[in-house]
Motif scaffolding. Structure first.
Motif, PDB file in Angstrom:
ATOM      1  N   THR A   4      31.465 -72.697 -16.462  1.00  0.00           N
ATOM      2  CA  THR A   4      32.797 -73.298 -16.577  1.00  0.00           C
ATOM      3  C   THR A   4      32.964 -74.389 -15.518  1.00  0.00           C
ATOM      4  O   THR A   4      32.263 -74.393 -14.497  1.00  0.00           O
ATOM      5  CB  THR A   4      33.915 -72.260 -16.411  1.00  0.00           C
ATOM      6  N   VAL A  62      36.585 -86.224 -22.467  1.00  0.00           N
ATOM      7  CA  VAL A  62      36.646 -85.413 -21.259  1.00  0.00           C
ATOM      8  C   VAL A  62      36.501 -86.322 -20.044  1.00  0.00           C
ATOM      9  O   VAL A  62      35.716 -87.282 -20.056  1.00  0.00           O
ATOM     10  CB  VAL A  62      35.552 -84.319 -21.253  1.00  0.00           C
ATOM     11  N   VAL A 100      37.429 -74.987 -18.188  1.00  0.00           N
ATOM     12  CA  VAL A 100      36.932 -74.870 -19.560  1.00  0.00           C
ATOM     13  C   VAL A 100      35.487 -74.382 -19.532  1.00  0.00           C
ATOM     14  O   VAL A 100      34.775 -74.525 -18.538  1.00  0.00           O
ATOM     15  CB  VAL A 100      36.997 -76.221 -20.306  1.00  0.00           C
ATOM     16  N   VAL A 102      31.663 -74.710 -20.801  1.00  0.00           N
ATOM     17  CA  VAL A 102      30.799 -75.819 -21.192  1.00  0.00           C
ATOM     18  C   VAL A 102      29.582 -75.252 -21.926  1.00  0.00           C
ATOM     19  O   VAL A 102      28.845 -74.419 -21.392  1.00  0.00           O
ATOM     20  CB  VAL A 102      30.345 -76.625 -19.966  1.00  0.00           C
ATOM     21  N   TYR A 107      33.059 -78.381 -25.274  1.00  0.00           N
ATOM     22  CA  TYR A 107      33.964 -77.734 -24.326  1.00  0.00           C
ATOM     23  C   TYR A 107      34.937 -76.854 -25.105  1.00  0.00           C
ATOM     24  O   TYR A 107      35.370 -77.192 -26.208  1.00  0.00           O
ATOM     25  CB  TYR A 107      34.763 -78.777 -23.534  1.00  0.00           C
TER      26      TYR A 107
END
Length: 254
Positions: A4, A62, A100, A102, A107
């Motif tokens: 994350t 992102v 989040v 990964v 994501y």
């Protein structure tokens, strides 16, 4: 264990894309979409974002920086107008920030859901963001926000505090840099010059009034005008020079 990280997620979508396609026709709309996506990608590259997903008329992006994401959203809105001067396109944009998961280049997590839901709630030409984004940005780059209330997002039980990104040109914003103060010596010179100008003006006014009074006549202390006298002349008979000489000699012998 799933890896994350904290990132900022941006979702953007073209408003009324179906109506635009129907108006332009498929070929012209495809040409428009090419320029539309190119403008979005240029803004993303300029602000250090990375495109994650594309849906033709929308993108998921992102950013490692919340300020970069907000600045990119502003730039995206600004680049829309020149794409169609007769019918300027509008974007809806949603931004959220948080931890989040990964998975390769994808994501997942609540910030992704929040950004997608906020994009759906935004008005044409508007950017809505999680209030956390404002806290993270702080005073960076003079980016500005206004409260947009607490929103209930589809599928999320807890209401979310949201903010709207304000896009104003730099000259319309109050200056954040204090103006340099004038040196005290300069201020003193300015004040002295102003006083001197007042004195000169007052002196000139007094002199003008005095000349006016002199032209009208001398005024006595009682306020009455002084009387004027006209000279009188008399005729005197002059004696001959010889007579004057005799008188002089007689006076000298006596």
């Amino acid at each position: 264990m799933v890896r994350t990280q904290i990132v900022t997620i941006l979702f953007c979508d073209l408003v009324a894309s179906t109506e635009r396609r129907a108006r332009l026709g498929d070929d012209d709309f495809d040409a428009f979409t090419e320029g539309f996506v190119a403008a979005l990608r240029s803004a993303i590259a300029e602000h250090g974002g990375r495109e994650v997903k594309s849906a033709g008329d929308g993108l998921m992006v992102v950013f490692p920086s919340a300020a970069d994401a907000v600045a990119c959203a502003i730039e995206m809105h600004r680049t829309m107008g020149p794409l169609d001067l007769d019918d300027p396109p509008k974007l809806r944009i949603g931004i959220s920030c948080g931890e989040v998961a990964v998975d390769d280049s994808d994501y997942s997590g609540m910030p992704v859901v929040e950004a997608a839901r906020l994009e759906g709630l935004a008005q044409p030409g508007q950017t809505l963001a999680n209030a956390i984004v404002r806290s993270l940005v702080g005073t960076r780059r003079a980016l500005r926000f206004r409260d947009a209330g607490v929103r209930t997002l589809k599928g999320i039980p807890e209401p979310l505090a949201t903010v709207e990104v304000i896009d104003e040109e730099p000259e319309a914003l109050p200056s954040l840099v204090p103006r340099p103060k004038k040196p005290r010596r300069l201020q003193a010179l300015i004040i002295a010059a102003a006083l001197l100008a007042v004195i000169v003006a007052a002196t000139a006014l007094v002199a003008t009034r005095r000349d006016s009074d002199d032209a009208k006549g001398t005024v006595t202390p009682t306020g009455k005008q002084a009387k004027k006298y006209s000279p009188k002349y008399t005729t005197v008979e002059c004696r001959p020079r010889s007579a004057r000489l005799r008188l002089t000699r007689r006076a000298a012998t006596s």
